[in-house]
Write a protein that holds these residues in place. Structure first.
Motif, PDB file in Angstrom:
ATOM      1  N   VAL A   1       4.912  -4.561 -10.651  1.00  0.00           N
ATOM      2  CA  VAL A   1       4.893  -4.307  -9.200  1.00  0.00           C
ATOM      3  C   VAL A   1       5.135  -5.590  -8.404  1.00  0.00           C
ATOM      4  CG1 VAL A   1       3.395  -3.622  -7.284  1.00  0.00           C
ATOM      5  CG2 VAL A   1       3.478  -2.234  -9.360  1.00  0.00           C
ATOM      6  N   GLU A   2       4.459  -6.690  -8.797  1.00  0.00           N
ATOM      7  CA  GLU A   2       4.624  -7.953  -8.083  1.00  0.00           C
ATOM      8  C   GLU A   2       6.039  -8.515  -8.235  1.00  0.00           C
ATOM      9  OE1 GLU A   2       2.616  -9.310  -5.945  1.00  0.00           O
ATOM     10  OE2 GLU A   2       1.184  -7.671  -6.284  1.00  0.00           O
ATOM     11  N   PHE A   3       6.638  -8.283  -9.433  1.00  0.00           N
ATOM     12  CA  PHE A   3       8.015  -8.722  -9.636  1.00  0.00           C
ATOM     13  C   PHE A   3       8.951  -8.003  -8.660  1.00  0.00           C
ATOM     14  CE2 PHE A   3      12.176  -8.184 -11.621  1.00  0.00           C
ATOM     15  CZ  PHE A   3      12.516  -9.509 -11.891  1.00  0.00           C
ATOM     16  N   LEU A   4       8.764  -6.672  -8.552  1.00  0.00           N
ATOM     17  CA  LEU A   4       9.603  -5.914  -7.631  1.00  0.00           C
ATOM     18  C   LEU A   4       9.369  -6.318  -6.182  1.00  0.00           C
ATOM     19  CD1 LEU A   4       9.340  -2.346  -9.230  1.00  0.00           C
ATOM     20  CD2 LEU A   4      11.353  -3.817  -9.187  1.00  0.00           C
ATOM     21  N   ILE A   5       8.088  -6.566  -5.842  1.00  0.00           N
ATOM     22  CA  ILE A   5       7.779  -6.988  -4.473  1.00  0.00           C
ATOM     23  C   ILE A   5       8.470  -8.303  -4.128  1.00  0.00           C
ATOM     24  CG2 ILE A   5       5.901  -7.873  -3.006  1.00  0.00           C
ATOM     25  CD1 ILE A   5       4.131  -5.715  -4.209  1.00  0.00           C
ATOM     26  N   GLU A   6       8.530  -9.205  -5.128  1.00  0.00           N
ATOM     27  CA  GLU A   6       9.151 -10.528  -4.896  1.00  0.00           C
ATOM     28  C   GLU A   6      10.670 -10.429  -4.810  1.00  0.00           C
ATOM     29  OE1 GLU A   6       9.443 -14.911  -7.067  1.00  0.00           O
ATOM     30  OE2 GLU A   6       8.132 -13.359  -7.889  1.00  0.00           O
TER      31      GLU A   6
ATOM     32  N   ARG B   1       5.871  -7.058   5.101  1.00  0.00           N
ATOM     33  CA  ARG B   1       4.493  -7.192   4.608  1.00  0.00           C
ATOM     34  C   ARG B   1       3.808  -5.817   4.515  1.00  0.00           C
ATOM     35  NH1 ARG B   1       3.370 -10.960   7.673  1.00  0.00           N
ATOM     36  NH2 ARG B   1       2.401  -9.816   9.407  1.00  0.00           N
ATOM     37  N   LYS B   2       4.066  -4.979   5.500  1.00  0.00           N
ATOM     38  CA  LYS B   2       3.486  -3.623   5.513  1.00  0.00           C
ATOM     39  C   LYS B   2       4.031  -2.790   4.356  1.00  0.00           C
ATOM     40  CE  LYS B   2       2.918   0.311   8.620  1.00  0.00           C
ATOM     41  NZ  LYS B   2       3.258   0.883   9.945  1.00  0.00           N
ATOM     42  N   GLN B   3       5.357  -2.911   4.119  1.00  0.00           N
ATOM     43  CA  GLN B   3       5.961  -2.171   3.005  1.00  0.00           C
ATOM     44  C   GLN B   3       5.460  -2.679   1.657  1.00  0.00           C
ATOM     45  OE1 GLN B   3       7.843   0.547   2.986  1.00  0.00           O
ATOM     46  NE2 GLN B   3       7.784   0.637   5.254  1.00  0.00           N
ATOM     47  N   LYS B   4       5.265  -3.983   1.530  1.00  0.00           N
ATOM     48  CA  LYS B   4       4.739  -4.556   0.282  1.00  0.00           C
ATOM     49  C   LYS B   4       3.334  -4.018   0.006  1.00  0.00           C
ATOM     50  CE  LYS B   4       7.358  -8.894   0.203  1.00  0.00           C
ATOM     51  NZ  LYS B   4       7.264 -10.378   0.291  1.00  0.00           N
ATOM     52  N   ASN B   5       2.501  -4.045   1.004  1.00  0.00           N
ATOM     53  CA  ASN B   5       1.125  -3.556   0.835  1.00  0.00           C
ATOM     54  C   ASN B   5       1.110  -2.062   0.496  1.00  0.00           C
ATOM     55  OD1 ASN B   5       0.053  -6.070   1.404  1.00  0.00           O
ATOM     56  ND2 ASN B   5      -0.125  -5.665   3.605  1.00  0.00           N
ATOM     57  N   LEU B   6       1.996  -1.293   1.194  1.00  0.00           N
ATOM     58  CA  LEU B   6       2.058   0.149   0.913  1.00  0.00           C
ATOM     59  C   LEU B   6       2.516   0.407  -0.506  1.00  0.00           C
ATOM     60  CD1 LEU B   6       1.913   3.096   1.867  1.00  0.00           C
ATOM     61  CD2 LEU B   6       4.278   2.850   2.702  1.00  0.00           C
ATOM     62  N   PHE B   7       3.572  -0.312  -0.947  1.00  0.00           N
ATOM     63  CA  PHE B   7       4.087  -0.118  -2.311  1.00  0.00           C
ATOM     64  C   PHE B   7       3.048  -0.536  -3.341  1.00  0.00           C
ATOM     65  CE2 PHE B   7       6.507  -1.977  -5.951  1.00  0.00           C
ATOM     66  CZ  PHE B   7       6.931  -0.787  -6.487  1.00  0.00           C
ATOM     67  N   ARG B   8       2.374  -1.657  -3.119  1.00  0.00           N
ATOM     68  CA  ARG B   8       1.338  -2.128  -4.047  1.00  0.00           C
ATOM     69  C   ARG B   8       0.208  -1.096  -4.151  1.00  0.00           C
ATOM     70  NH1 ARG B   8       0.461  -6.567  -1.651  1.00  0.00           N
ATOM     71  NH2 ARG B   8       1.824  -7.913  -2.894  1.00  0.00           N
ATOM     72  N   LYS B   9      -0.219  -0.580  -3.005  1.00  0.00           N
ATOM     73  CA  LYS B   9      -1.326   0.393  -2.990  1.00  0.00           C
ATOM     74  C   LYS B   9      -0.923   1.686  -3.707  1.00  0.00           C
ATOM     75  CE  LYS B   9      -3.597   0.750   0.852  1.00  0.00           C
ATOM     76  NZ  LYS B   9      -3.948   1.133   2.247  1.00  0.00           N
ATOM     77  N   LEU B  10       0.284   2.198  -3.433  1.00  0.00           N
ATOM     78  CA  LEU B  10       0.733   3.439  -4.073  1.00  0.00           C
ATOM     79  C   LEU B  10       0.920   3.260  -5.578  1.00  0.00           C
ATOM     80  CD1 LEU B  10       3.362   4.680  -1.420  1.00  0.00           C
ATOM     81  CD2 LEU B  10       1.062   5.584  -1.852  1.00  0.00           C
ATOM     82  N   ALA B  11       1.458   2.097  -5.984  1.00  0.00           N
ATOM     83  CA  ALA B  11       1.664   1.851  -7.419  1.00  0.00           C
ATOM     84  C   ALA B  11       0.328   1.801  -8.165  1.00  0.00           C
ATOM     85  CB  ALA B  11       2.443   0.557  -7.604  1.00  0.00           C
ATOM     86  N   MET B  12      -0.674   1.095  -7.586  1.00  0.00           N
ATOM     87  CA  MET B  12      -1.980   1.010  -8.234  1.00  0.00           C
ATOM     88  C   MET B  12      -2.657   2.398  -8.287  1.00  0.00           C
ATOM     89  SD  MET B  12      -2.316  -2.030  -9.321  1.00  0.00           S
ATOM     90  CE  MET B  12      -0.544  -1.970  -9.621  1.00  0.00           C
ATOM     91  N   LYS B  13      -2.472   3.179  -7.211  1.00  0.00           N
ATOM     92  CA  LYS B  13      -3.051   4.523  -7.206  1.00  0.00           C
ATOM     93  C   LYS B  13      -2.384   5.412  -8.243  1.00  0.00           C
ATOM     94  CE  LYS B  13      -5.727   7.650  -5.249  1.00  0.00           C
ATOM     95  NZ  LYS B  13      -7.196   7.542  -5.278  1.00  0.00           N
ATOM     96  N   ALA B  14      -1.048   5.255  -8.375  1.00  0.00           N
ATOM     97  CA  ALA B  14      -0.336   6.042  -9.388  1.00  0.00           C
ATOM     98  C   ALA B  14      -0.783   5.637 -10.791  1.00  0.00           C
ATOM     99  CB  ALA B  14       1.163   5.834  -9.216  1.00  0.00           C
ATOM    100  N   PHE B  15      -1.010   4.349 -11.063  1.00  0.00           N
ATOM    101  CA  PHE B  15      -1.481   3.877 -12.366  1.00  0.00           C
ATOM    102  C   PHE B  15      -2.835   4.497 -12.678  1.00  0.00           C
ATOM    103  CE2 PHE B  15      -4.174   0.809 -14.642  1.00  0.00           C
ATOM    104  CZ  PHE B  15      -3.522   0.810 -15.865  1.00  0.00           C
ATOM    105  N   GLU B  16      -3.716   4.519 -11.696  1.00  0.00           N
ATOM    106  CA  GLU B  16      -5.053   5.082 -11.895  1.00  0.00           C
ATOM    107  C   GLU B  16      -4.977   6.605 -12.121  1.00  0.00           C
ATOM    108  OE1 GLU B  16      -7.245   3.988  -8.456  1.00  0.00           O
ATOM    109  OE2 GLU B  16      -7.288   1.834  -8.939  1.00  0.00           O
ATOM    110  N   THR B  17      -4.087   7.254 -11.404  1.00  0.00           N
ATOM    111  CA  THR B  17      -3.972   8.709 -11.539  1.00  0.00           C
ATOM    112  C   THR B  17      -3.331   9.079 -12.863  1.00  0.00           C
ATOM    113  OG1 THR B  17      -3.747   8.881  -9.135  1.00  0.00           O
ATOM    114  CG2 THR B  17      -3.073  10.796 -10.447  1.00  0.00           C
TER     115      THR B  17
END
Length: 596
Positions: free
Chosen positions: A377-382, A345-361
């Motif tokens: 991102v959600e596909f990869l998380i699943e 769960r921690k890794q999923k949240n970290l990956f989701r947060k980094l991916a969204m930040k990278a999209f914004e950047t």
């Protein structure tokens, strides 16, 4: 006691005089000495001359002719005399006592006695009636007879009464023949009565003897005795009515006498069985055997109950241990799964947060829209697991402060390959790196844990004891097997090493040994202290606490199996400050104080 039946078959044999009685007893002895198992008993009657010539009585010189036995009247006949022999004896008597020879009248008492003897003994019915009462001893031994007289008196009494035994026919039964053609069991002669025996007679023969008398039937007829008792002369009755009345009186008295006879035989049998030492010993033996059997059965029952109880307790203990192991294993597995879920769960949240930040950047190969970025991102998380997601997070820099937008390309490439079902080279390589890193970390933690001992739980200690018990000393790779058993049984998140198991077991053994030694030492010190308190300091023969302690150590070191003088010499040398006599005196003093 079974009822004895009086019947009236052909009469057996018995004389009324002393000499004739011995002949009758001789006949009984011959019949009762036959072997058991004859189909039919055939014994020839004893002839008058077979037991020696008897001295004839001169009836004219006898003071009272009525007291002479009818057998003796005819010249001393035997009890087993036949009608032909009676007739022959009567003819010989007539040559002496007939009025034609004596010149007396036919009313001569002697000749009348001769005629009466012939009429009675030649008629089977009259002979049976006469033999039932003539000169017979109806007495039986007393109930309080001494044991030394038992065999003689009761043996003679049974032989005397056996003259009235009914001769029975053997029952004819169909018996299957054995392969040899002989009967499996010979027919039993119902008329055979074994000898009464003595103190050494086998108990089987004794039981057979009493069984014969339990089934004893008497033919004894009391008609003559009843007639004398009622004082009725049926032949001299004046009319039919008087004759019928006399016969009824005689019949009633006869029945009473028969009933008394049955009771007399029953009393004889009962007294004999109550006083018989052989039956008493057999009863005591049977009682002892029964008691021993009951005791043996009780012991077996108790041992069985104890065994069942012990097995039940062991089963319950084993079930409890298994339940504890199951619960511990389940708890450990749950803890591991919870930890993995938390990390995922921690890794999923970290990956989701980094991916969204990278999209914004923004960056090379960035997603065209937020929806597209979110879907990939959600596909990869699943689809990805705990071994792969950290690699993608690492490609994005692992944190917002160190964000690397070049990782967008890696993430999108991972999406395409995962969606198509192909292996992504980067993910495979990163997964292997993470795996190696985790293994190295686990090894490092294990080494660190091995260096820094962890406390053992109750379940681990229980598993350790169980594993040591299952793997005896000397087995190859013992402690490695024990460690594997504990780890597999409890599913420990941090496995125990063989060195940890060995170290903990040595600590347990050492602790137990120290406790035992401390307990033993404490008992010795208490005893020495109590003894030292009683000593006076000023006394030159006084013992100090250290000297008492040295004495007790020496007593343990040099035990009583040594030669006495040598032992106390060694003890005195060990104490050093005391001589041998002082050591012996002190030992006796200590022992006496302990007995108080």
């Amino acid at each position: 006691m079974p009822t004895l039946t009086c019947v009236s078959p052909s009469p057996p044999f018995k004389t009324t005089s002393t000499s004739a009685l011995s002949c009758g007893l001789r006949f009984v002895e011959l019949t009762t000495s036959l072997p058991l198992g004859l189909a039919k008993r055939e014994v020839a009657p004893v002839s008058p001359g077979s037991l020696g010539k008897k001295k004839k009585i001169d009836l004219f010189k006898h003071p009272n002719i009525e007291d002479v036995s009818l057998y003796d009247v005819l010249g001393g006949l035997e009890f087993t005399v036949t009608p032909e022999e009676v007739k022959k004896a009567y003819h010989q008597a007539c040559l002496i006592y007939h009025p034609d020879k004596t010149g007396l009248t036919e009313d001569d008492p002697v000749f009348l006695s001769v005629k009466k003897a012939f009429d009675t003994l030649s008629n089977p019915e009259k002979k049976r009636t006469y033999d039932s009462s003539a000169n017979f001893d109806d007495s039986i031994p007393p109930a309080d007879l001494k044991e030394r007289k038992f065999y003689a008196m009761f043996g003679e009494c049974f032989v005397r009464n056996q003259r009235f035994a009914v001769i029975k026919e053997a029952k004819k039964t169909n018996r299957r023949k054995s392969n040899s053609g002989k009967n499996a069991t010979p027919p039993v002669d119902p008329n055979y009565c074994p000898p009464f025996g003595d103190d050494n007679t086998p108990i089987e023969q004794v039981n057979q003897f009493y069984q014969y008398w339990i089934n004893f039937e008497s033919w004894r007829d009391f008609t003559l005795a009843a007639s004398k008792k009622c004082d009725h002369d049926v032949e001299g009755a004046e009319g039919r009515e008087e004759k019928r009345w006399m016969m009824n009186e005689i019949s009633s008295t006869c029945k009473k006498m028969k009933k008394a006879e049955v009771k007399r035989i029953s009393d004889l049998l009962e007294r004999s069985m109550n006083l018989d030492p052989r039956l008493r010993r057999e009863k005591e033996r049977a009682a002892a055997e029964k008691e021993e059997k009951a005791g043996r059965e009780e012991r077996e029952k108790r041992e069985k109950e104890e065994t069942e109880k012990r097995e039940k307790e062991e089963a319950e203990k084993s079930a409890a241990e298994e339940e504890l192991e199951r619960k511990t294993k389940a708890a450990n597995m749950k803890a591991v799964k919870d930890k993995e879920k938390k990390m995922l769960r921690k890794q999923k949240n970290l990956f989701r947060k980094l991916a969204m930040k990278a999209f914004e950047t923004g960056g090379d190969d960035n997603w065209g829209s937020l929806v597209e970025a979110n879907d990939e991102v959600e596909f990869l998380i699943e689809k990805l697991d705990l071994m792969t997601l950290p690699a993608l997070s690492a490609a994005l820099g692992n944190s917002e402060e160190t964000l690397d937008t070049n990782g967008i390309k890696i993430v999108r490439g991972a999406f395409k390959s995962t969606k198509s079902g192909a292996e992504n080279a980067f993910l495979v390589e990163e997964r292997e790196k993470i795996k190696r890193a985790d293994e190295a970390k686990a090894k490092e933690e294990a080494d660190k844990a091995a260096r820094a001992p962890r406390p053992w739980s109750a379940a681990e200690l229980n598993a350790l004891h169980k594993a040591v018990k299952k793997n005896p000393v000397g087995g190859g790779g013992k402690w490695e097997i024990i460690a594997n058993y504990i780890n597999q049984t409890l599913a420990l998140p941090l496995p125990r090493s063989k060195d940890e198991c060995l170290k903990e077991w040595n600590a347990i053994c050492k602790k137990n040994a120290e406790m035992a030694e401390e307990k033993f030492k404490g008992a010795d010190e208490d005893e020495a202290g109590e003894t030292a308190k009683e000593e006076k300091v000023d006394d030159p023969n006084a013992w100090s606490a250290d000297e008492v302690a040295d004495l007790q150590k020496a007593l343990k070191k040099f035990n009583s199996k040594m030669e006495k003088n040598e032992r106390w010499t060694q003890i005195a040398r060990f104490v050093a400050t005391k001589n041998k006599k002082m050591c012996v005196d002190k030992y006796k003093e200590i022992r006496a104080s302990l007995k108080k």
